[in-house]
Design a protein around this motif. Structure first.
Motif, PDB file in Angstrom:
ATOM      1  N   LEU A 196      27.924  -7.462 -19.518  1.00  0.00           N
ATOM      2  CA  LEU A 196      28.274  -7.057 -20.761  1.00  0.00           C
ATOM      3  C   LEU A 196      27.874  -5.920 -21.441  1.00  0.00           C
ATOM      4  O   LEU A 196      26.621  -5.776 -21.479  1.00  0.00           O
ATOM      5  CB  LEU A 196      27.920  -8.429 -21.813  1.00  0.00           C
ATOM      6  CG  LEU A 196      28.644  -8.685 -23.032  1.00  0.00           C
ATOM      7  CD1 LEU A 196      30.308  -9.187 -22.562  1.00  0.00           C
ATOM      8  CD2 LEU A 196      28.092  -9.901 -23.941  1.00  0.00           C
ATOM      9  N   ARG A 197      28.741  -4.993 -21.512  1.00  0.00           N
ATOM     10  CA  ARG A 197      28.255  -3.500 -21.849  1.00  0.00           C
ATOM     11  C   ARG A 197      29.170  -3.225 -23.100  1.00  0.00           C
ATOM     12  O   ARG A 197      30.164  -3.535 -23.403  1.00  0.00           O
ATOM     13  CB  ARG A 197      28.596  -2.566 -20.652  1.00  0.00           C
ATOM     14  CG  ARG A 197      27.669  -3.182 -19.466  1.00  0.00           C
ATOM     15  CD  ARG A 197      27.981  -2.273 -18.262  1.00  0.00           C
ATOM     16  NE  ARG A 197      27.407  -1.055 -18.399  1.00  0.00           N
ATOM     17  CZ  ARG A 197      27.400   0.017 -17.665  1.00  0.00           C
ATOM     18  NH1 ARG A 197      27.889  -0.058 -16.426  1.00  0.00           N
ATOM     19  NH2 ARG A 197      26.569   1.182 -17.817  1.00  0.00           N
ATOM     20  N   PRO A 198      28.647  -2.147 -23.690  1.00  0.00           N
ATOM     21  CA  PRO A 198      29.452  -1.494 -24.875  1.00  0.00           C
ATOM     22  C   PRO A 198      30.612  -0.985 -24.473  1.00  0.00           C
ATOM     23  O   PRO A 198      30.222  -0.084 -23.473  1.00  0.00           O
ATOM     24  CB  PRO A 198      28.539  -0.765 -25.641  1.00  0.00           C
ATOM     25  CG  PRO A 198      27.134  -1.086 -25.119  1.00  0.00           C
ATOM     26  CD  PRO A 198      27.234  -1.692 -23.768  1.00  0.00           C
ATOM     27  N   ALA A 199      31.945  -1.237 -24.731  1.00  0.00           N
ATOM     28  CA  ALA A 199      32.934  -0.391 -24.538  1.00  0.00           C
ATOM     29  C   ALA A 199      33.145   0.758 -25.436  1.00  0.00           C
ATOM     30  O   ALA A 199      33.404   1.953 -24.575  1.00  0.00           O
ATOM     31  CB  ALA A 199      34.233  -1.433 -24.635  1.00  0.00           C
ATOM     32  N   PHE A 200      32.886   0.501 -26.570  1.00  0.00           N
ATOM     33  CA  PHE A 200      32.922   1.663 -27.555  1.00  0.00           C
ATOM     34  C   PHE A 200      32.135   1.266 -28.751  1.00  0.00           C
ATOM     35  O   PHE A 200      31.894   0.046 -29.064  1.00  0.00           O
ATOM     36  CB  PHE A 200      34.270   2.212 -27.641  1.00  0.00           C
ATOM     37  CG  PHE A 200      35.123   1.043 -28.500  1.00  0.00           C
ATOM     38  CD1 PHE A 200      35.179   0.775 -29.849  1.00  0.00           C
ATOM     39  CD2 PHE A 200      36.063   0.204 -27.606  1.00  0.00           C
ATOM     40  CE1 PHE A 200      35.904  -0.225 -30.399  1.00  0.00           C
ATOM     41  CE2 PHE A 200      36.586  -0.902 -28.112  1.00  0.00           C
ATOM     42  CZ  PHE A 200      36.829  -1.086 -29.313  1.00  0.00           C
ATOM     43  N   TYR A 201      31.917   2.107 -29.685  1.00  0.00           N
ATOM     44  CA  TYR A 201      31.060   1.808 -30.902  1.00  0.00           C
ATOM     45  C   TYR A 201      31.893   2.087 -32.136  1.00  0.00           C
ATOM     46  O   TYR A 201      32.848   3.062 -32.045  1.00  0.00           O
ATOM     47  CB  TYR A 201      29.702   2.798 -30.951  1.00  0.00           C
ATOM     48  CG  TYR A 201      29.023   2.269 -29.778  1.00  0.00           C
ATOM     49  CD1 TYR A 201      27.925   1.543 -30.139  1.00  0.00           C
ATOM     50  CD2 TYR A 201      28.936   3.067 -28.564  1.00  0.00           C
ATOM     51  CE1 TYR A 201      26.732   1.296 -29.110  1.00  0.00           C
ATOM     52  CE2 TYR A 201      28.102   2.873 -27.465  1.00  0.00           C
ATOM     53  CZ  TYR A 201      26.892   1.954 -27.893  1.00  0.00           C
ATOM     54  OH  TYR A 201      25.881   1.881 -26.894  1.00  0.00           O
ATOM     55  N   GLY A 202      31.524   1.043 -33.133  1.00  0.00           N
ATOM     56  CA  GLY A 202      32.206   1.483 -34.646  1.00  0.00           C
ATOM     57  C   GLY A 202      33.481   0.936 -34.752  1.00  0.00           C
ATOM     58  O   GLY A 202      34.426   0.401 -33.793  1.00  0.00           O
ATOM     59  N   ALA A 203      33.961   0.722 -35.791  1.00  0.00           N
ATOM     60  CA  ALA A 203      35.216   0.089 -36.136  1.00  0.00           C
ATOM     61  C   ALA A 203      36.199   1.051 -36.207  1.00  0.00           C
ATOM     62  O   ALA A 203      35.906   2.201 -36.078  1.00  0.00           O
ATOM     63  CB  ALA A 203      35.099  -0.490 -37.649  1.00  0.00           C
ATOM     64  N   GLY A 204      37.438   0.740 -36.434  1.00  0.00           N
ATOM     65  CA  GLY A 204      38.585   1.698 -36.322  1.00  0.00           C
ATOM     66  C   GLY A 204      39.328   1.696 -35.149  1.00  0.00           C
ATOM     67  O   GLY A 204      39.007   0.652 -34.223  1.00  0.00           O
ATOM     68  N   ALA A 205      40.440   2.303 -34.948  1.00  0.00           N
ATOM     69  CA  ALA A 205      41.106   2.132 -33.697  1.00  0.00           C
ATOM     70  C   ALA A 205      40.560   2.323 -32.358  1.00  0.00           C
ATOM     71  O   ALA A 205      39.796   3.483 -32.390  1.00  0.00           O
ATOM     72  CB  ALA A 205      42.386   3.193 -33.932  1.00  0.00           C
ATOM     73  N   PRO A 206      40.509   1.466 -31.600  1.00  0.00           N
ATOM     74  CA  PRO A 206      39.580   1.650 -30.408  1.00  0.00           C
ATOM     75  C   PRO A 206      40.052   2.853 -29.726  1.00  0.00           C
ATOM     76  O   PRO A 206      38.889   3.735 -29.381  1.00  0.00           O
ATOM     77  CB  PRO A 206      40.074   0.600 -29.543  1.00  0.00           C
ATOM     78  CG  PRO A 206      40.452  -0.672 -30.464  1.00  0.00           C
ATOM     79  CD  PRO A 206      41.327   0.097 -31.622  1.00  0.00           C
ATOM     80  N   GLU A 207      41.246   3.513 -29.523  1.00  0.00           N
ATOM     81  CA  GLU A 207      41.494   4.499 -28.934  1.00  0.00           C
ATOM     82  C   GLU A 207      40.817   5.809 -29.339  1.00  0.00           C
ATOM     83  O   GLU A 207      40.538   6.684 -28.801  1.00  0.00           O
ATOM     84  CB  GLU A 207      43.065   4.590 -28.639  1.00  0.00           C
ATOM     85  CG  GLU A 207      43.425   5.687 -27.715  1.00  0.00           C
ATOM     86  CD  GLU A 207      42.756   5.596 -26.337  1.00  0.00           C
ATOM     87  OE1 GLU A 207      42.524   6.647 -25.877  1.00  0.00           O
ATOM     88  OE2 GLU A 207      42.553   4.471 -25.666  1.00  0.00           O
ATOM     89  N   GLU A 208      41.072   5.705 -30.924  1.00  0.00           N
ATOM     90  CA  GLU A 208      40.484   7.074 -31.558  1.00  0.00           C
ATOM     91  C   GLU A 208      39.052   7.313 -31.106  1.00  0.00           C
ATOM     92  O   GLU A 208      38.457   8.177 -31.200  1.00  0.00           O
ATOM     93  CB  GLU A 208      40.738   6.741 -33.147  1.00  0.00           C
ATOM     94  CG  GLU A 208      42.233   7.311 -33.222  1.00  0.00           C
ATOM     95  CD  GLU A 208      42.610   6.890 -34.830  1.00  0.00           C
ATOM     96  OE1 GLU A 208      41.773   6.979 -35.558  1.00  0.00           O
ATOM     97  OE2 GLU A 208      43.807   6.693 -34.923  1.00  0.00           O
ATOM     98  N   ARG A 209      38.325   6.018 -31.356  1.00  0.00           N
ATOM     99  CA  ARG A 209      37.044   5.750 -31.299  1.00  0.00           C
ATOM    100  C   ARG A 209      36.514   6.448 -29.783  1.00  0.00           C
ATOM    101  O   ARG A 209      35.578   7.086 -29.712  1.00  0.00           O
ATOM    102  CB  ARG A 209      36.324   4.391 -31.320  1.00  0.00           C
ATOM    103  CG  ARG A 209      36.623   3.732 -32.534  1.00  0.00           C
ATOM    104  CD  ARG A 209      35.716   4.343 -33.882  1.00  0.00           C
ATOM    105  NE  ARG A 209      34.389   4.796 -33.482  1.00  0.00           N
ATOM    106  CZ  ARG A 209      33.854   6.164 -34.133  1.00  0.00           C
ATOM    107  NH1 ARG A 209      34.554   6.836 -34.741  1.00  0.00           N
ATOM    108  NH2 ARG A 209      32.637   6.183 -33.396  1.00  0.00           N
ATOM    109  N   ILE A 210      37.136   5.979 -28.763  1.00  0.00           N
ATOM    110  CA  ILE A 210      36.975   6.281 -27.640  1.00  0.00           C
ATOM    111  C   ILE A 210      37.016   7.710 -27.419  1.00  0.00           C
ATOM    112  O   ILE A 210      35.965   8.427 -26.631  1.00  0.00           O
ATOM    113  CB  ILE A 210      37.805   5.517 -26.452  1.00  0.00           C
ATOM    114  CG1 ILE A 210      37.344   4.077 -26.647  1.00  0.00           C
ATOM    115  CG2 ILE A 210      37.540   5.947 -25.183  1.00  0.00           C
ATOM    116  CD1 ILE A 210      38.391   2.853 -26.021  1.00  0.00           C
ATOM    117  N   GLN A 211      38.310   8.288 -27.793  1.00  0.00           N
ATOM    118  CA  GLN A 211      38.587   9.623 -27.893  1.00  0.00           C
ATOM    119  C   GLN A 211      37.590  10.666 -28.372  1.00  0.00           C
ATOM    120  O   GLN A 211      36.814  11.424 -27.883  1.00  0.00           O
ATOM    121  CB  GLN A 211      39.948  10.114 -28.207  1.00  0.00           C
ATOM    122  CG  GLN A 211      41.075   9.466 -27.385  1.00  0.00           C
ATOM    123  CD  GLN A 211      41.236  10.561 -26.026  1.00  0.00           C
ATOM    124  OE1 GLN A 211      41.340  11.573 -26.491  1.00  0.00           O
ATOM    125  NE2 GLN A 211      41.797   9.840 -25.240  1.00  0.00           N
ATOM    126  N   ALA A 212      36.989  10.086 -29.454  1.00  0.00           N
ATOM    127  CA  ALA A 212      36.135  10.733 -30.236  1.00  0.00           C
ATOM    128  C   ALA A 212      34.628  10.937 -29.604  1.00  0.00           C
ATOM    129  O   ALA A 212      33.757  11.849 -29.585  1.00  0.00           O
ATOM    130  CB  ALA A 212      35.953  10.231 -31.520  1.00  0.00           C
TER     131      ALA A 212
END
Ligand SMILES: [Zn+2]
Lengths: 935, 94
Positions: free
Chosen positions: A573-589
């Motif tokens: 179980l690992r962090p896919a991405f951090y923070g709220a907001g649209a996942p795709e935007e978070r990941i790109q950022a």
């Protein structure tokens, strides 16, 4: 049947009345009653409708052998034997296969057509156009109970594993005696019985043993065992015997607690499972009111219920006399029909000798009995005994072979099976064991009373599966003369019953019809379970994460505090991405920030397998496709591990810490497999005193700092090492100190940026992470999840095993041939690399794919296609595909046929109905020279 | 569920073990001299013996790899033998 409560009943407590409902009707009973005994006492004679013909059926038996009285328990289990469900206040019980109820069933008309629906009728009749058109309707009419949708299912069974010296199955007189002997000899004994109390037949047959009433003697023996610290399991059925004397036992909880599944491994097993009474094959022998003579004795003595007021007892052996005498003493009017002309009968009973029952008379209950000489006896109950069948299921499961005994008309255990002993009635020794009997022999002379072909009346062989003598005759006419074929054609001996009451009568009729002796006909295979066991008991608590435990990071709580969204990657179980907001935007950022500044990433699941010893280097030369012995201490090398078939099994970095110490940094999802592979080869091919392997993956956390400003961040943490590129260049590894603890720092990059992988003991991970976060604040560090990491590595064309490779991928498909040409020593898979297939021109090769149709990111899994002469052929497929924030365009990787020699070609990619256009490009789309690794 | 004797741990449940292949399936050494047929036999041809069999197993709990002599019909285990103390190739299928 006009059954009635008499005095007494050793199982019930008359001071504790209770009430439940059956098909909506109120039923009274007492604590200790079963649903069956309470229904019998309450005058309910029709408890069920039969499986196929919807005939009214009553109780035949009193225990596990009951073929008819299956009931559904509201909120509980369907198809439960009424004889085995304890009566309880408020229970809602429904008959099965009957609508609206067992008494008035609207499919009862089916029986009128019975002569037109013999065995195999459905198979033969509903073939055109398709059986499946008819199946739902037929299944609704024939069949058994329905699952209550409100049922949550049984609670997860507890599972217990145990070893013992002697496991005794059956707590009747023979089992108790065997258990006591073993216990007194100092053995660890486990005794089990499916009854709620120990005693078996002693609970209902009169006996005096060692000066005590049988039931009291039984309780005393059990108490002696328990005092000795031994286990006595009641309500527990030994349902199967498996390899090396493993026995499966299902313990039904008494008080609504979860069931238990026991797996007991015994040095020796004593089977004392008793014997089951057979029906007699007279006409209409399935009428309610026809009951096993022994069961009638059980209901009378255990539950204080007499089966009728005017009772005919028909038997071809002497054991039924005890039932006759007991019922007469209770006040019933009893007539015994003894099939044996020369029988000795007790005084004071009305006995007709040398006669047989021709047919039971009545519509939905017995009203009279017609005998073979034409005599008609008025009766409200007909108790039958057709002899006894030893319970040999477990013996046969243990590969025992049966012998036929003409004197008792029964199959008994034959040759001995190592570690398995059969005693008592199960071995054909009806009556008490000789050393307990004290001269009171029981009269068990028996005459044959087998079903005969050509009977005018319908004679039931298998009550549960509605198989009559005529069905067996039909099977023989159609040449199903093997006993296994007979079973499958007629269903005789199938379902929950498994032929407990029916098998021997069926075999005898088959023998008669085919001119063979019964032992020549043989028996069908005895399969576990002996009685149904809920699947939930086999599963136990092993479901969800208990079946497949999730592996958790030491820093999970910290990641959660940072708003990580978790997903499972290779079991972790690992962090896919951090923070709220649209996942795709978070990941790109996140991906962009790692390229522009610096990012922190938790890479703890990365494989860390230490390989140590003087032969470690030659060992790793054999393991890897690449030459590893030339690696200098303090350096790292990327390499492949192949299978012997030459396919890529894993990739990763090997670190050499010193001359004799390496770390295999394999894929995080592959650690167990790689560890096993290393161990196998170490022990099979190398001197295991000169190579040692230690998997420390879970014992250490690996925290990664990556990005152009990574060095500045690591410097501010202070790890007591020189960070200049001369001391710690890309693909080097050094040992440092963090708060006085040794840490390992490796310049290995999966992002294409300057990276530091810092490995610490897992219990120091929190402290190091806190320090990194603190240092990161000054540098504007971002947190990097797995999704962004996947983009960064794809921009670089770095592969993920099992995603960008499949079971046919070889190093050559990734453009790697140099190690093969230079390497002189043997390694795993080498011979497979010079096969025709390995050198073939049409191999699928690893390339980049650039969408040229302006329609965005290519779908992962889309197939490259080639159209030729109207046919479409796959050229391979897209393995990874993302939008690249660094390049501001979609990127993709794929395995494409001859891809490496087709750079620049535009191919079509098909995904479902969509066709896309893509250009074949190099797999590395970003920083091809690798300058950023050193920047 | 059978009981297998691990040379290191003693008798343990079958479910703790991983099958490695037939013992005596020696890895052909060298590579240019090994014919396709010999190599394919090593990789793929299995005997699936009825009766007495000699097999390589790994005990997953402790990592011990060993040879076990057992009967595939009656499931009797004759013995387990740890692999060569000082190297040697007992041959297993990978
Ligand atoms: Zn072991």
């Amino acid at each position: 049947m006009t059954a009635w409560r008499t005095e007494g009943g050793t199982a019930i407590d008359r001071s504790r009345p209770l009430a439940f409902t059956f098909d909506g009707k109120a039923i009274d009973g007492f604590a200790g009653d079963t649903v069956a005994s309470a229904l019998l006492a309450g005058g309910v004679s029709v408890l069920a409708r039969s499986f196929k013909y919807h005939r009214p059926r009553g109780l035949w038996g009193a225990g596990v052998e009951e073929p008819n009285a299956l009931v559904d328990i509201a909120g509980g289990l369907p198809n439960t034997r009424a004889t085995q469900v304890p009566a309880a206040d408020g229970l809602v019980v429904r008959s099965v296969n009957a609508e609206p109820n067992a008494e008035k069933d609207r499919h009862a008309f089916l029986d009128a057509f019975s002569r037109f629906i013999p065995a195999a009728f459905y198979y033969k009749t509903f073939m055109f156009p398709d059986w499946h058109l008819f199946e739902p309707r037929i299944r609704e009419m024939a069949g058994l109970g329905t699952l209550d949708e409100a049922t949550k299912g049984p609670a997860f069974a507890e599972q217990v594993n145990q070893h013992c010296d002697v496991l005794v199955v059956g707590a009747g007189p023979s089992g108790l005696l065997a258990a006591r002997k073993a216990a007194r000899a100092g053995k660890r004994v486990v005794l089990c019985d499916d009854g709620r109390q120990v005693g078996g037949s002693l609970l209902f047959r009169a006996a005096v043993i060692e000066g005590k009433p049988g039931a009291e003697w039984a309780a005393d023996v059990a108490a002696e065992l328990e005092r000795a610290g031994l286990r006595v399991l009641t309500g527990t059925t030994a349902f199967g015997i498996y390899d090396h004397r493993l026995v499966g036992l299902h313990q039904k909880a008494a008080d609504g607690a979860p069931d238990r599944l026991w797996r007991i491994r015994a040095r020796s097993i004593v089977l004392a499972a008793g014997a089951i009474e057979r029906p007699l094959p007279f006409g209409n022998n399935d009428l309610p009111g026809v009951m096993s003579a022994e069961a009638a004795l059980v209901y009378l003595r255990r539950f204080g219920v007499a089966a009728g007021r005017k009772v005919v007892i028909a038997a071809n052996n002497g054991l039924a006399y005890e039932t006759a005498e007991a019922l007469a003493a209770a006040g019933a009017d009893v007539t015994v029909v003894d099939y044996r002309a020369d029988a000795a009968s007790p005084a004071g009973l009305r006995v007709l000798k040398g006669l047989a029952v021709a047919t039971a008379v009545g519509r939905s209950a017995v009203t009279a009995v017609k005998l073979s000489d034409g005599t008609v006896l008025e009766a409200d109950a007909l108790l039958a005994s057709g002899g006894f069948t030893p319970t040999v299921h477990l013996y046969c499961q243990a590969q025992g072979k049966l012998d036929w005994r003409d004197d008792i008309l029964a199959f008994v255990p034959g040759r001995s099976v190592d570690g398995v002993e059969v005693v008592g009635a199960a071995a054909g020794n009806f009556g008490l064991p000789a050393e307990l009997a004290g001269g009171s022999e029981r009269d068990f002379r028996i005459v044959a009373a087998w079903p005969k072909p050509g009977a005018r009346e319908r004679v039931w062989i298998d009550l549960q599966n509605d198989v009559t003598a005529k069905d067996v005759e039909l099977a023989v006419r159609e040449n199903f003369v093997s006993v296994e074929h007979l079973k499958r054609y007629t269903t005789l001996g199938m379902a929950t019953d498994q032929g407990k009451t029916s098998n021997v009568n069926g075999l005898a009729l088959m023998a008669e019809l085919t001119g063979r002796r019964i032992p020549e006909v043989g028996t069908t295979t005895y399969r576990p379970p002996f009685t149904p066991v809920p699947l939930a008991s086999f599963a136990g608590a092993r479901s969800g994460t208990r079946m497949n435990p999730i592996r958790r990071l030491p820093l999970e709580a910290q990641h959660r505090a940072d708003g990580a969204m978790f997903r499972e990657y290779g079991g972790w179980l690992r962090p896919a991405f951090y923070g709220a907001g649209a996942p795709e935007e978070r990941i790109q950022a996140e991906a962009q920030a790692a390229r522009e500044g610096v990012a922190l990433f938790d890479g703890s699941p990365l494989g860390k397998i230490d390989v140590m010893g003087p032969d470690a280097a030659p060992f790793l030369d054999f393991i890897y496709y690449n030459t590893m012995s030339t690696l200098a201490p303090g350096r790292c090398r990327y390499g492949f591990i192949l299978t012997e078939a030459g396919n890529i099994y894993d990739d990763g970095v090997l670190m050499r810490l010193d001359e004799n110490r390496f770390v295999v940094s394999c894929s995080s999802s592959h650690v167990a497999g790689v560890h096993g592979l290393l161990e196998e080869w170490r022990q099979d091919r190398f001197d295991k005193r000169r190579v040692f392997i230690h998997n420390v993956t879970a014992g250490m956390a690996t925290l990664t700092v990556t990005g152009p400003r990574a060095r500045a961040l690591v410097e501010s943490v202070g790890l007591s090492i020189a960070l200049d590129d001369a001391a710690l260049p890309h693909m080097a590894v050094v040992s440092g100190l963090f708060d006085g603890i040794a840490v390992r720092i490796a310049r290995v990059s999966f992002t294409g940026e300057r990276s530091y992988e810092i490995s610490v003991p897992a219990d120091r991970a929190r402290a190091l992470w806190a320090r990194l976060r603190q240092a990161g604040e000054a540098c504007g560090a971002t947190l990097l999840g797995l999704e962004a990491l996947m983009i960064l590595r794809a921009e670089k064309g770095y592969i993920v095993i099992g995603k960008d490779t499949d079971g046919t991928s070889r190093p050559i498909d990734f453009g790697l041939t140099a190690p093969l040409e230079r390497k002189k020593v043997a390694f795993i898979g080498r011979r497979s690399l010079i096969t025709e297939d390995a050198a073939g021109p049409d191999r699928r090769q690893f390339v980049g794919l650039e969408a040229v149709d302006g329609k965005g990111v290519l779908p992962t899994g889309a197939h490259g296609i080639e159209r030729k002469a109207g046919a479409t052929r796959s050229l391979g497929y897209v393995t990874s595909s993302y939008f690249s924030p660094a390049l501001r365009k979609p990127i993709a990787l794929g395995l494409i046929e001859r891809g490496l020699s087709r750079m620049g070609d535009i191919i079509e990619l098909q995904h479902l109905r969509d066709v896309r256009q893509a250009r074949i490009v190099p797999s590395c789309a970003f920083d091809e020279e690798g300058a950023r690794l050193h920047a | 569920m059978q009981l297998f004797p691990c040379p290191f741990c003693g008798p343990r449940s079958e479910s703790e073990f991983h099958f490695g292949g037939d013992a005596g399936n020696h890895r052909p050494e060298g590579f240019r001299d090994v014919t396709d047929g010999v190599w394919a036999a090593y990789l793929y041809e299995r005997n699936n013996r009825r009766g007495a069999a000699s097999e390589i197993w790994m005990h997953m709990a402790c990592g011990e790899v060993f040879r076990m002599e057992r009967d595939t019909v009656n499931h009797r285990v004759a013995q387990s033998v740890a692999l060569g103390k000082g190297g040697g190739n007992d041959g297993m299928a990978h």
